[in-house]
Design an enzyme around this catalytic site. Structure first.
Site, PDB file in Angstrom:
ATOM      1  N   ASP A  90       0.466  -1.384  -0.061  1.00  0.00           N
ATOM      2  CA  ASP A  90       0.076   0.087  -0.373  1.00  0.00           C
ATOM      3  C   ASP A  90       0.846   0.973  -0.470  1.00  0.00           C
ATOM      4  O   ASP A  90       1.570   1.426   0.871  1.00  0.00           O
ATOM      5  CB  ASP A  90      -0.561  -0.238   1.265  1.00  0.00           C
ATOM      6  CG  ASP A  90      -2.112   0.870   1.219  1.00  0.00           C
ATOM      7  OD1 ASP A  90      -2.854   0.454   0.545  1.00  0.00           O
ATOM      8  OD2 ASP A  90      -1.741   2.146   1.445  1.00  0.00           O
ATOM      9  N   ILE A  91       0.157   2.250  -0.600  1.00  0.00           N
ATOM     10  CA  ILE A  91       1.382   3.363  -1.096  1.00  0.00           C
ATOM     11  C   ILE A  91       1.292   4.584   0.278  1.00  0.00           C
ATOM     12  O   ILE A  91       2.748   5.226   0.371  1.00  0.00           O
ATOM     13  CB  ILE A  91       0.678   4.254  -2.113  1.00  0.00           C
ATOM     14  CG1 ILE A  91       1.863   5.025  -2.520  1.00  0.00           C
ATOM     15  CG2 ILE A  91      -0.406   4.835  -1.598  1.00  0.00           C
ATOM     16  CD1 ILE A  91       1.554   5.862  -3.943  1.00  0.00           C
ATOM     17  N   ASN A 142     -13.334  -2.883   2.753  1.00  0.00           N
ATOM     18  CA  ASN A 142     -13.578  -1.222   2.145  1.00  0.00           C
ATOM     19  C   ASN A 142     -14.560  -2.031   1.332  1.00  0.00           C
ATOM     20  O   ASN A 142     -14.043  -1.710   0.215  1.00  0.00           O
ATOM     21  CB  ASN A 142     -13.263  -0.021   2.483  1.00  0.00           C
ATOM     22  CG  ASN A 142     -12.093  -0.062   4.243  1.00  0.00           C
ATOM     23  OD1 ASN A 142     -12.494  -0.480   4.769  1.00  0.00           O
ATOM     24  ND2 ASN A 142     -10.962  -0.386   3.254  1.00  0.00           N
ATOM     25  N   GLY A 149     -15.764   3.049   3.499  1.00  0.00           N
ATOM     26  CA  GLY A 149     -14.369   3.840   3.032  1.00  0.00           C
ATOM     27  C   GLY A 149     -13.684   3.530   1.885  1.00  0.00           C
ATOM     28  O   GLY A 149     -12.316   3.584   2.052  1.00  0.00           O
ATOM     29  N   GLN A 150     -14.396   3.328   0.691  1.00  0.00           N
ATOM     30  CA  GLN A 150     -13.736   2.124  -0.026  1.00  0.00           C
ATOM     31  C   GLN A 150     -13.087   3.862  -0.826  1.00  0.00           C
ATOM     32  O   GLN A 150     -14.012   4.302  -1.027  1.00  0.00           O
ATOM     33  CB  GLN A 150     -14.183   1.632  -1.191  1.00  0.00           C
ATOM     34  CG  GLN A 150     -13.564   0.972  -1.982  1.00  0.00           C
ATOM     35  CD  GLN A 150     -14.881  -0.137  -2.797  1.00  0.00           C
ATOM     36  OE1 GLN A 150     -16.049  -0.060  -2.333  1.00  0.00           O
ATOM     37  NE2 GLN A 150     -14.652  -0.750  -3.783  1.00  0.00           N
ATOM     38  N   HIS A 183     -10.500  -5.788  -3.495  1.00  0.00           N
ATOM     39  CA  HIS A 183      -9.155  -6.350  -3.118  1.00  0.00           C
ATOM     40  C   HIS A 183      -9.437  -6.032  -1.397  1.00  0.00           C
ATOM     41  O   HIS A 183     -10.406  -5.528  -0.578  1.00  0.00           O
ATOM     42  CB  HIS A 183      -8.279  -4.362  -3.359  1.00  0.00           C
ATOM     43  CG  HIS A 183      -8.920  -3.837  -3.399  1.00  0.00           C
ATOM     44  ND1 HIS A 183      -9.854  -2.442  -3.199  1.00  0.00           N
ATOM     45  CD2 HIS A 183      -8.457  -2.941  -1.502  1.00  0.00           C
ATOM     46  CE1 HIS A 183      -9.456  -1.014  -2.568  1.00  0.00           C
ATOM     47  NE2 HIS A 183      -9.062  -1.217  -1.733  1.00  0.00           N
ATOM     48  N   HIS A 195      -6.945  -5.932   2.026  1.00  0.00           N
ATOM     49  CA  HIS A 195      -5.799  -5.577   2.839  1.00  0.00           C
ATOM     50  C   HIS A 195      -5.618  -6.134   3.796  1.00  0.00           C
ATOM     51  O   HIS A 195      -5.870  -6.673   4.671  1.00  0.00           O
ATOM     52  CB  HIS A 195      -6.574  -4.273   3.883  1.00  0.00           C
ATOM     53  CG  HIS A 195      -7.009  -3.156   2.955  1.00  0.00           C
ATOM     54  ND1 HIS A 195      -5.925  -1.256   2.716  1.00  0.00           N
ATOM     55  CD2 HIS A 195      -8.038  -2.472   2.407  1.00  0.00           C
ATOM     56  CE1 HIS A 195      -7.159  -1.117   1.931  1.00  0.00           C
ATOM     57  NE2 HIS A 195      -8.032  -1.485   2.266  1.00  0.00           N
TER      58      HIS A 195
END
Ligand code: 5GP
Length: 103
Positions: free
Chosen positions: A28-29, A81, A87-88, A94, A96
């Site tokens: 994740d960035i 999410n 909160g997507q 995907h 997490h």
């Protein structure tokens, strides 16, 4: 095209930590834990598309990634999410996978 489709197509760089024919796993960035990986189906799907095969594939992928990154013994958190209230941010299903410390 959503940002994950662009990452899968190689149009946007990412740090791939694992992949197979059906999914990729990238860092994740904006990591929220020492390990924060996104497991992303290569095919553009959303939560409405989930079935037993897809959900099983993603959970097995998450477990494989956790094993590869060495957090399977200490434990980890798996999050999906969905939608505005969930909160997507990215409209491409995907998972997490977070770990590397006690959350
Ligand atoms: P969501 O809220 O949709 O479940 O989370 C999307 C995640 O994707 C966020 O944690 C965000 O930091 C991550 N993200 C967004 N854009 C990029 C990107 O271009 N590259 C990577 N590696 N992660 C991204």
């Amino acid at each position: 095209m959503d940002i994950f489709c662009k990452i899968i197509a190689g149009e946007i760089p990412s740090e791939r930590v694992a992949e197979d024919a059906d999914w990729i796993a990238i860092n994740d960035i904006h990591p929220k834990a020492p390990v924060h990986v996104l497991v992303i189906p290569r095919k553009h799907v959303e939560f409405q598309d989930v079935d037993a095969n897809l959900s099983g594939m993603l959970l097995v992928a998450a477990r494989n990634v956790a094993e590869k990154l060495g957090i399977d013994k200490t434990g980890f958190r798996v999050i999906i999410n969905h939608g505005e209230h969930g909160g997507q941010e990215v409209p491409h299903l995907h998972i997490h996978v977070l770990g590397g410390k006690k959350l």
